[in-house]
Design a protein around this motif. Structure first.
Motif, PDB file in Angstrom:
ATOM      1  N   LEU A   7      68.674 -42.583  33.277  1.00  0.00           N
ATOM      2  CA  LEU A   7      69.764 -41.955  34.003  1.00  0.00           C
ATOM      3  C   LEU A   7      70.814 -41.414  33.034  1.00  0.00           C
ATOM      4  CD1 LEU A   7      70.758 -41.414  36.876  1.00  0.00           C
ATOM      5  CD2 LEU A   7      72.044 -43.557  36.766  1.00  0.00           C
ATOM      6  N   ALA A   8      71.111 -42.200  31.992  1.00  0.00           N
ATOM      7  CA  ALA A   8      72.095 -41.748  31.003  1.00  0.00           C
ATOM      8  C   ALA A   8      71.613 -40.494  30.293  1.00  0.00           C
ATOM      9  CB  ALA A   8      72.372 -42.861  29.996  1.00  0.00           C
ATOM     10  N   THR A   9      70.324 -40.442  29.999  1.00  0.00           N
ATOM     11  CA  THR A   9      69.767 -39.259  29.341  1.00  0.00           C
ATOM     12  C   THR A   9      69.864 -38.029  30.231  1.00  0.00           C
ATOM     13  OG1 THR A   9      68.220 -40.618  28.054  1.00  0.00           O
ATOM     14  CG2 THR A   9      67.683 -38.283  28.299  1.00  0.00           C
ATOM     15  N   ARG A  10      69.523 -38.194  31.493  1.00  0.00           N
ATOM     16  CA  ARG A  10      69.628 -37.079  32.430  1.00  0.00           C
ATOM     17  C   ARG A  10      71.072 -36.604  32.545  1.00  0.00           C
ATOM     18  NH1 ARG A  10      65.967 -36.404  36.483  1.00  0.00           N
ATOM     19  NH2 ARG A  10      67.205 -34.520  36.874  1.00  0.00           N
ATOM     20  N   HIS A  13      72.115 -34.509  29.625  1.00  0.00           N
ATOM     21  CA  HIS A  13      71.569 -33.154  29.708  1.00  0.00           C
ATOM     22  C   HIS A  13      72.477 -32.243  30.538  1.00  0.00           C
ATOM     23  CE1 HIS A  13      67.181 -34.552  28.784  1.00  0.00           C
ATOM     24  NE2 HIS A  13      67.931 -34.425  27.696  1.00  0.00           N
ATOM     25  N   ASN A  14      73.252 -32.834  31.437  1.00  0.00           N
ATOM     26  CA  ASN A  14      74.152 -32.061  32.303  1.00  0.00           C
ATOM     27  C   ASN A  14      75.608 -32.085  31.844  1.00  0.00           C
ATOM     28  OD1 ASN A  14      72.687 -31.180  35.043  1.00  0.00           O
ATOM     29  ND2 ASN A  14      71.834 -33.158  34.415  1.00  0.00           N
ATOM     30  N   ARG A  15      75.908 -32.867  30.818  1.00  0.00           N
ATOM     31  CA  ARG A  15      77.301 -33.081  30.431  1.00  0.00           C
ATOM     32  C   ARG A  15      78.012 -31.782  30.065  1.00  0.00           C
ATOM     33  NH1 ARG A  15      80.777 -37.066  28.673  1.00  0.00           N
ATOM     34  NH2 ARG A  15      79.192 -38.698  28.839  1.00  0.00           N
ATOM     35  N   ASP A  16      77.372 -30.928  29.254  1.00  0.00           N
ATOM     36  CA  ASP A  16      78.041 -29.701  28.814  1.00  0.00           C
ATOM     37  C   ASP A  16      78.431 -28.825  30.003  1.00  0.00           C
ATOM     38  OD1 ASP A  16      77.722 -30.552  26.257  1.00  0.00           O
ATOM     39  OD2 ASP A  16      76.089 -29.175  25.749  1.00  0.00           O
ATOM     40  N   ARG A  17      77.531 -28.696  30.963  1.00  0.00           N
ATOM     41  CA  ARG A  17      77.837 -27.887  32.147  1.00  0.00           C
ATOM     42  C   ARG A  17      78.968 -28.517  32.948  1.00  0.00           C
ATOM     43  NH1 ARG A  17      75.845 -24.282  36.061  1.00  0.00           N
ATOM     44  NH2 ARG A  17      76.225 -24.950  38.202  1.00  0.00           N
ATOM     45  N   LEU A  18      78.917 -29.823  33.134  1.00  0.00           N
ATOM     46  CA  LEU A  18      79.964 -30.497  33.900  1.00  0.00           C
ATOM     47  C   LEU A  18      81.321 -30.353  33.223  1.00  0.00           C
ATOM     48  CD1 LEU A  18      78.117 -33.796  34.874  1.00  0.00           C
ATOM     49  CD2 LEU A  18      78.506 -31.780  36.302  1.00  0.00           C
ATOM     50  N   ARG A  19      81.338 -30.462  31.910  1.00  0.00           N
ATOM     51  CA  ARG A  19      82.591 -30.335  31.182  1.00  0.00           C
ATOM     52  C   ARG A  19      83.112 -28.901  31.274  1.00  0.00           C
ATOM     53  NH1 ARG A  19      82.968 -32.696  25.196  1.00  0.00           N
ATOM     54  NH2 ARG A  19      81.056 -31.481  25.052  1.00  0.00           N
ATOM     55  N   ALA A  20      82.201 -27.937  31.226  1.00  0.00           N
ATOM     56  CA  ALA A  20      82.612 -26.532  31.374  1.00  0.00           C
ATOM     57  C   ALA A  20      83.181 -26.274  32.760  1.00  0.00           C
ATOM     58  CB  ALA A  20      81.422 -25.609  31.106  1.00  0.00           C
ATOM     59  N   VAL A  21      82.522 -26.805  33.801  1.00  0.00           N
ATOM     60  CA  VAL A  21      83.026 -26.653  35.169  1.00  0.00           C
ATOM     61  C   VAL A  21      84.416 -27.272  35.282  1.00  0.00           C
ATOM     62  CG1 VAL A  21      82.708 -27.403  37.561  1.00  0.00           C
ATOM     63  CG2 VAL A  21      80.754 -26.541  36.267  1.00  0.00           C
ATOM     64  N   ALA A  22      84.551 -28.508  34.797  1.00  0.00           N
ATOM     65  CA  ALA A  22      85.822 -29.221  34.926  1.00  0.00           C
ATOM     66  C   ALA A  22      86.936 -28.522  34.155  1.00  0.00           C
ATOM     67  CB  ALA A  22      85.659 -30.663  34.434  1.00  0.00           C
ATOM     68  N   ALA A  49      67.724 -42.563  44.022  1.00  0.00           N
ATOM     69  CA  ALA A  49      66.494 -42.243  44.744  1.00  0.00           C
ATOM     70  C   ALA A  49      66.756 -41.273  45.885  1.00  0.00           C
ATOM     71  CB  ALA A  49      65.846 -43.522  45.271  1.00  0.00           C
ATOM     72  N   THR A  50      68.004 -41.196  46.337  1.00  0.00           N
ATOM     73  CA  THR A  50      68.350 -40.305  47.453  1.00  0.00           C
ATOM     74  C   THR A  50      68.834 -38.939  46.963  1.00  0.00           C
ATOM     75  OG1 THR A  50      70.651 -41.079  47.530  1.00  0.00           O
ATOM     76  CG2 THR A  50      69.024 -42.309  48.814  1.00  0.00           C
ATOM     77  N   ILE A  51      68.888 -38.738  45.644  1.00  0.00           N
ATOM     78  CA  ILE A  51      69.381 -37.481  45.075  1.00  0.00           C
ATOM     79  C   ILE A  51      68.192 -36.586  44.746  1.00  0.00           C
ATOM     80  CG2 ILE A  51      70.704 -36.412  43.210  1.00  0.00           C
ATOM     81  CD1 ILE A  51      72.219 -39.055  42.911  1.00  0.00           C
ATOM     82  N   ASP A  52      68.059 -35.494  45.474  1.00  0.00           N
ATOM     83  CA  ASP A  52      66.942 -34.575  45.249  1.00  0.00           C
ATOM     84  C   ASP A  52      67.202 -33.643  44.065  1.00  0.00           C
ATOM     85  OD1 ASP A  52      65.529 -35.603  47.434  1.00  0.00           O
ATOM     86  OD2 ASP A  52      66.562 -34.275  48.830  1.00  0.00           O
ATOM     87  N   ASN A  53      68.428 -33.151  43.970  1.00  0.00           N
ATOM     88  CA  ASN A  53      68.794 -32.192  42.917  1.00  0.00           C
ATOM     89  C   ASN A  53      69.950 -32.781  42.126  1.00  0.00           C
ATOM     90  OD1 ASN A  53      69.757 -30.090  41.343  1.00  0.00           O
ATOM     91  ND2 ASN A  53      69.799 -28.590  42.997  1.00  0.00           N
ATOM     92  N   LEU A  54      69.654 -33.417  41.008  1.00  0.00           N
ATOM     93  CA  LEU A  54      70.685 -34.123  40.253  1.00  0.00           C
ATOM     94  C   LEU A  54      71.757 -33.168  39.737  1.00  0.00           C
ATOM     95  CD1 LEU A  54      71.720 -36.771  39.086  1.00  0.00           C
ATOM     96  CD2 LEU A  54      70.369 -36.307  37.020  1.00  0.00           C
ATOM     97  N   GLY A  55      71.356 -31.990  39.240  1.00  0.00           N
ATOM     98  CA  GLY A  55      72.337 -31.039  38.732  1.00  0.00           C
ATOM     99  C   GLY A  55      73.314 -30.588  39.805  1.00  0.00           C
ATOM    100  N   GLY A  56      72.784 -30.276  40.983  1.00  0.00           N
ATOM    101  CA  GLY A  56      73.642 -29.868  42.086  1.00  0.00           C
ATOM    102  C   GLY A  56      74.540 -31.000  42.548  1.00  0.00           C
ATOM    103  N   TRP A  57      73.993 -32.207  42.594  1.00  0.00           N
ATOM    104  CA  TRP A  57      74.774 -33.372  43.006  1.00  0.00           C
ATOM    105  C   TRP A  57      75.924 -33.598  42.040  1.00  0.00           C
ATOM    106  CZ3 TRP A  57      76.308 -38.104  41.160  1.00  0.00           C
ATOM    107  CH2 TRP A  57      76.696 -39.078  42.095  1.00  0.00           C
ATOM    108  N   LEU A  58      75.653 -33.523  40.752  1.00  0.00           N
ATOM    109  CA  LEU A  58      76.697 -33.740  39.745  1.00  0.00           C
ATOM    110  C   LEU A  58      77.785 -32.670  39.821  1.00  0.00           C
ATOM    111  CD1 LEU A  58      74.461 -34.754  36.703  1.00  0.00           C
ATOM    112  CD2 LEU A  58      76.014 -36.256  37.974  1.00  0.00           C
TER     113      LEU A  58
END
Length: 289
Positions: A7-10, A13-22, A49-58
């Motif tokens: 989970l931490a690895t995933r 992988h999204n951290r840069d995008r999340l930081r850019a959005v924020a 397990a209930t998250i289908d699209n992790l990037g969208g959820w984040l």
């Protein structure tokens, strides 16, 4: 690799995008980092397990967090645009990823403009226009319908592109003119109506307003004065998307909104809007008058 490590690895992988959005939403590096960290905390406590699209959820979660932070700002002084955390030494090497974010499509000038937007406008504009997030995903974040989210983003886009906003003087003068129009209409004062109407005044009605008796294509001061003389008894003075206008309501719900175009102290146009989607999206604030 254990579940937590995966989970931490995933997330990384999204951290840069999340930081850019924020950063684009908040305009502050330390606040952006706080938002990203809070997103990780919420992810670590969620049932993945209930998250289908992790990037969208984040993206949705960091958007909600940023929106809450923007709303909280209103109760305290603003951080200067691009501010750093207290105690950060001047000789500390900046994060190259954040430097890239600042040098990208959201430069200092855009950040300054974004500061003039409401929290919902800022979030809708950034998520849709800069990150291509669908309005269907933005809507639940700001508590609106997708159509309303689209309208909010459109309003923000116009302001970002430099569409002139009405000045305080415009608002005060327009309130005077609309108030005079309302008084003359209610009092069936034909002469007063003619005085407040431009000779070439036009009235435009959408289908929703027409259903309640709005007359489309009406033109000329005499005809418009005849149309409104002795009417508008139930109309209320309001701000319509920030400018003085009128609204006719029933059981607390708006049915027809009157938007005015005032030129040289006279009413040059009246737009009657009763379309359901418009009524859902329009911003109405009661005025005394």
């Amino acid at each position: 690799m254990g579940g937590d490590d995966w989970l931490a690895t995933r997330f990384e992988h999204n951290r840069d995008r999340l930081r850019a959005v924020a950063y684009r939403i908040l305009g502050s590096e330390p606040e952006a980092e706080d938002a990203v960290q809070e997103t990780w905390i919420r992810l670590s406590r969620s049932d993945t397990a209930t998250i289908d699209n992790l990037g969208g959820w984040l993206t949705t979660v960091v958007g909600r967090i940023c929106l809450d932070m923007l709303r909280t700002r209103r109760g305290r002084p603003e951080l200067p645009v691009g501010d750093h955390s207290p105690g950060l030494a001047d000789d500390v090497v900046p994060d190259p990823e954040l430097e890239a974010v600042q040098a990208d499509s959201v430069g200092l000038a855009l950040l300054v403009v974004l500061e003039t937007l409401s929290p919902a406008e800022r979030l809708a504009f950034v998520l849709h226009d800069l990150f291509a997030v669908p309005f269907e995903d933005i809507a639940p974040i700001i508590g609106k319908s997708p159509a309303a989210a689209r309208q909010i983003a459109s309003r923000a886009r116009r302001r970002v592109r430099g569409t002139p906003e009405p000045t305080d003087v415009d608002v005060v003068r327009q309130k005077e003119v609309v108030t005079a129009f309302l008084a003359a209409a209610r009092g069936a004062d034909f002469s007063a109506l003619l005085n407040v109407l431009d000779p070439e005044v036009v009235v435009r009605s959408d289908a929703g307003a027409a259903a309640y008796g709005g007359t489309p294509g009406l033109a000329g001061a005499d005809r418009v004065a005849q149309e409104f003389s002795g009417r508008a008894a139930a109309a209320k003075l309001v701000l319509v998307d920030g400018m003085p206008g009128l609204v006719w309501m029933q059981r607390g719900e708006p049915l027809v909104v009157f938007s005015f175009t005032v030129v040289d102290g006279r009413v040059a146009a009246i737009d009657l809007r009763g379309d359901a989607e418009y009524l859902e999206n329009v911003d109405l604030v009661s005025l005394k008058g």
